[in-house]
Design a protein around this motif. Structure first.
Motif, mmCIF file in Angstrom:
data_model
loop_
_atom_site.group_PDB
_atom_site.id
_atom_site.type_symbol
_atom_site.label_atom_id
_atom_site.label_comp_id
_atom_site.label_asym_id
_atom_site.label_seq_id
_atom_site.Cartn_x
_atom_site.Cartn_y
_atom_site.Cartn_z
ATOM 1 N N GLY A 1 -0.486 0.645 7.198
ATOM 2 C CA GLY A 1 -1.851 0.592 7.575
ATOM 3 C C GLY A 1 -2.243 0.444 8.919
ATOM 4 N N ALA A 2 -1.398 0.779 9.700
ATOM 5 C CA ALA A 2 -1.456 0.865 11.111
ATOM 6 C C ALA A 2 -1.532 2.200 11.750
ATOM 7 N N GLU A 3 -2.442 2.412 12.768
ATOM 8 C CA GLU A 3 -2.372 4.016 13.262
ATOM 9 C C GLU A 3 -1.290 3.979 14.369
ATOM 10 N N ALA A 4 -0.869 5.094 14.731
ATOM 11 C CA ALA A 4 0.040 5.319 15.729
ATOM 12 C C ALA A 4 -0.822 5.664 17.072
ATOM 13 N N THR A 5 -1.320 4.527 17.302
ATOM 14 C CA THR A 5 -2.250 4.409 18.924
ATOM 15 C C THR A 5 -1.573 3.296 19.766
ATOM 16 N N VAL A 6 -1.902 3.329 20.980
ATOM 17 C CA VAL A 6 -1.717 2.560 21.878
ATOM 18 C C VAL A 6 -2.109 1.327 21.829
ATOM 19 N N ASP A 7 -3.371 1.278 21.318
ATOM 20 C CA ASP A 7 -4.138 -0.187 20.840
ATOM 21 C C ASP A 7 -3.332 -0.782 20.008
ATOM 22 N N ASP A 8 -2.914 -0.243 18.684
ATOM 23 C CA ASP A 8 -2.129 -0.730 17.648
ATOM 24 C C ASP A 8 -0.805 -1.223 18.096
ATOM 25 N N ILE A 9 -0.152 -0.523 18.923
ATOM 26 C CA ILE A 9 1.061 -0.913 19.433
ATOM 27 C C ILE A 9 1.081 -2.238 20.269
ATOM 28 N N ASN A 10 -0.201 -2.186 21.194
ATOM 29 C CA ASN A 10 -0.347 -3.346 21.846
ATOM 30 C C ASN A 10 -0.714 -4.539 21.018
ATOM 31 N N VAL B 1 4.546 12.590 11.549
ATOM 32 C CA VAL B 1 3.460 13.600 11.514
ATOM 33 C C VAL B 1 3.868 14.421 10.116
ATOM 34 N N VAL B 2 2.511 15.134 9.604
ATOM 35 C CA VAL B 2 2.478 16.003 8.579
ATOM 36 C C VAL B 2 1.711 16.967 9.018
ATOM 37 N N ASN B 3 1.478 18.212 8.211
ATOM 38 C CA ASN B 3 0.962 19.305 8.537
ATOM 39 C C ASN B 3 -0.605 19.114 8.405
ATOM 40 N N ILE C 1 -2.472 13.766 3.135
ATOM 41 C CA ILE C 1 -1.874 12.475 2.961
ATOM 42 C C ILE C 1 -2.238 11.757 4.359
ATOM 43 N N ASP C 2 -2.732 10.395 4.389
ATOM 44 C CA ASP C 2 -3.168 9.753 5.332
ATOM 45 C C ASP C 2 -2.267 8.648 6.040
ATOM 46 N N GLU C 3 -1.578 8.003 4.851
ATOM 47 C CA GLU C 3 -0.876 7.079 4.946
ATOM 48 C C GLU C 3 0.302 6.685 4.203
ATOM 49 N N LEU C 4 1.508 6.284 4.762
ATOM 50 C CA LEU C 4 2.763 5.996 4.075
ATOM 51 C C LEU C 4 3.195 4.605 4.422
ATOM 52 N N THR C 5 3.819 4.098 3.610
ATOM 53 C CA THR C 5 4.854 2.744 4.164
ATOM 54 C C THR C 5 5.730 2.923 4.738
ATOM 55 N N SER C 6 6.567 1.960 5.301
ATOM 56 C CA SER C 6 7.799 2.112 5.982
ATOM 57 C C SER C 6 8.954 2.584 5.037
ATOM 58 N N ASP C 7 8.953 1.951 3.779
ATOM 59 C CA ASP C 7 9.869 2.232 2.759
ATOM 60 C C ASP C 7 9.644 3.676 2.153
ATOM 61 N N GLN C 8 8.548 4.066 2.169
ATOM 62 C CA GLN C 8 8.270 5.382 1.656
ATOM 63 C C GLN C 8 8.994 6.623 2.923
ATOM 64 N N MET D 1 1.137 -1.243 0.118
ATOM 65 C CA MET D 1 -0.063 -0.114 -0.080
ATOM 66 C C MET D 1 0.819 1.288 -0.140
ATOM 67 N N GLY D 2 0.482 2.135 -0.664
ATOM 68 C CA GLY D 2 1.207 3.401 -0.878
ATOM 69 C C GLY D 2 0.728 4.627 -0.329
ATOM 70 N N LEU D 3 1.013 5.849 -0.636
ATOM 71 C CA LEU D 3 0.389 7.079 -0.214
ATOM 72 C C LEU D 3 -0.997 7.134 -0.328
ATOM 73 N N THR D 4 -1.766 7.341 0.587
ATOM 74 C CA THR D 4 -3.282 7.615 0.611
ATOM 75 C C THR D 4 -3.588 8.914 1.064
ATOM 76 N N VAL D 5 -4.654 9.653 0.367
ATOM 77 C CA VAL D 5 -5.010 10.971 0.532
ATOM 78 C C VAL D 5 -6.454 10.967 0.468
ATOM 79 N N CYS D 6 -6.904 11.830 1.342
ATOM 80 C CA CYS D 6 -8.288 12.124 1.457
ATOM 81 C C CYS D 6 -8.962 13.330 0.940
#
Length: 274
Positions: free
Chosen positions: A95-104, A243-245, A250-257, A1-6
């Protein structure tokens, strides 16, 4: 999965613009963890080399990083998850959010330990504060502030200490340490906690030199630091949010990006859409 925009902001966002890469300073524990977790640190001739682009804008604290990204529509940076607020936007990673739940649950893999460090025997006051941090009450403060508790905490019982404790180091650990200080001083007002904010490396060196009682590091300790007599204790785990402005669609990036952006291989937002 690549860049995602809203769609809402996409029409106003010029993806042909250069990406403003914003990084932390040398010595920052957040930078050290970030470059390791994203593979931006590479081994060359047996040495670990930071491959962050020379074009990166360097900020010297979590708060300056957030302000810099908030003020530049085309900026990208990274901060402690516990420091994240609505002034900037955290993007999903793989595809994962930066949240405590997704880390756990293991889906968000960009996290690191928050360590405190001591050298040799500490004062009764310093030990009492450490006991509080690692207690049920202290770990509850950790969780209340969007960090991840550690260990199997027990009830806190004061050793009756009095005096002053100096805690110094990481600007990423400092916000939760301030909350721990405030809570601790309510249960033992005979100990004064002074927090000096700098970076992880400075905090470790100050502890080695006896300038402070407790050092703060938002990374694992280096071999040279443990060889100098420091003992580390993990007080929490913390995600690192990319983080972005807020005006960036943009909503999502891959680790490689993320790696390609911070090494300078990718230089415009349009390059991420290819």
């Amino acid at each position: 999965m690549g860049l995602t925009v809203c769609g809402a902001s996409a029409a106003d966002f010029d993806s042909s613009e250069d990406i403003t890469v914003v990084s932390r300073e040398d010595g920052s524990g957040t930078r050290g963890a970030f470059i390791e977790l994203f593979g931006i640190q590479e081994e060359q001739d047996g040495e670990k080399v930071d491959m962050t682009t020379d074009e990166a804008n360097i900020t010297n604290s979590t708060s300056v990083m957030m302000t810099t990204v908030a003020d530049d529509e085309y900026a990208i940076g990274y901060i402690s998850l516990g420091s994240l607020d609505d002034s900037v936007k955290a993007v999903r990673i793989d595809g994962a959010e930066a949240t405590v739940d997704d880390i756990n649950d293991g889906t968000y893999k960009i996290f690191r330990p928050f360590n405190i460090a001591t050298k040799g025997d500490v004062s009764d006051a310093a030990q009492d504060f450490i006991n509080y941090i690692m207690s049920k009450d202290g770990q509850a403060v950790v969780e209340e502030n969007k960090y991840i508790a550690v260990g199997e905490p027990e009830d806190y019982t004061s050793n009756g200490a009095e005096g002053k404790v100096v805690v110094a180091g990481s600007s990423s650990v400092s916000p939760v340490m301030q909350k721990l200080k405030e809570a601790y001083e309510k249960v033992n007002d005979k100990v004064e906690i002074e927090i000096q904010t700098s970076d992880s490396t400075t905090g470790m060196q100050n502890t080695i030199d006896g300038i402070c009682d407790i050092g703060m590091a938002s990374r694992e300790l280096k071999d040279s630091e443990t060889e100098a007599g420091l003992t580390a204790t993990v007080i929490a785990n913390d995600g690192i949010a990319v983080v972005v402005n807020n005006d960036n669609p943009i909503d999502e990036l891959t680790s490689d990006q993320v790696k390609s952006v911070f090494t300078g291989e990718t230089t415009t937002w349009a390059d991420l859409e290819k």
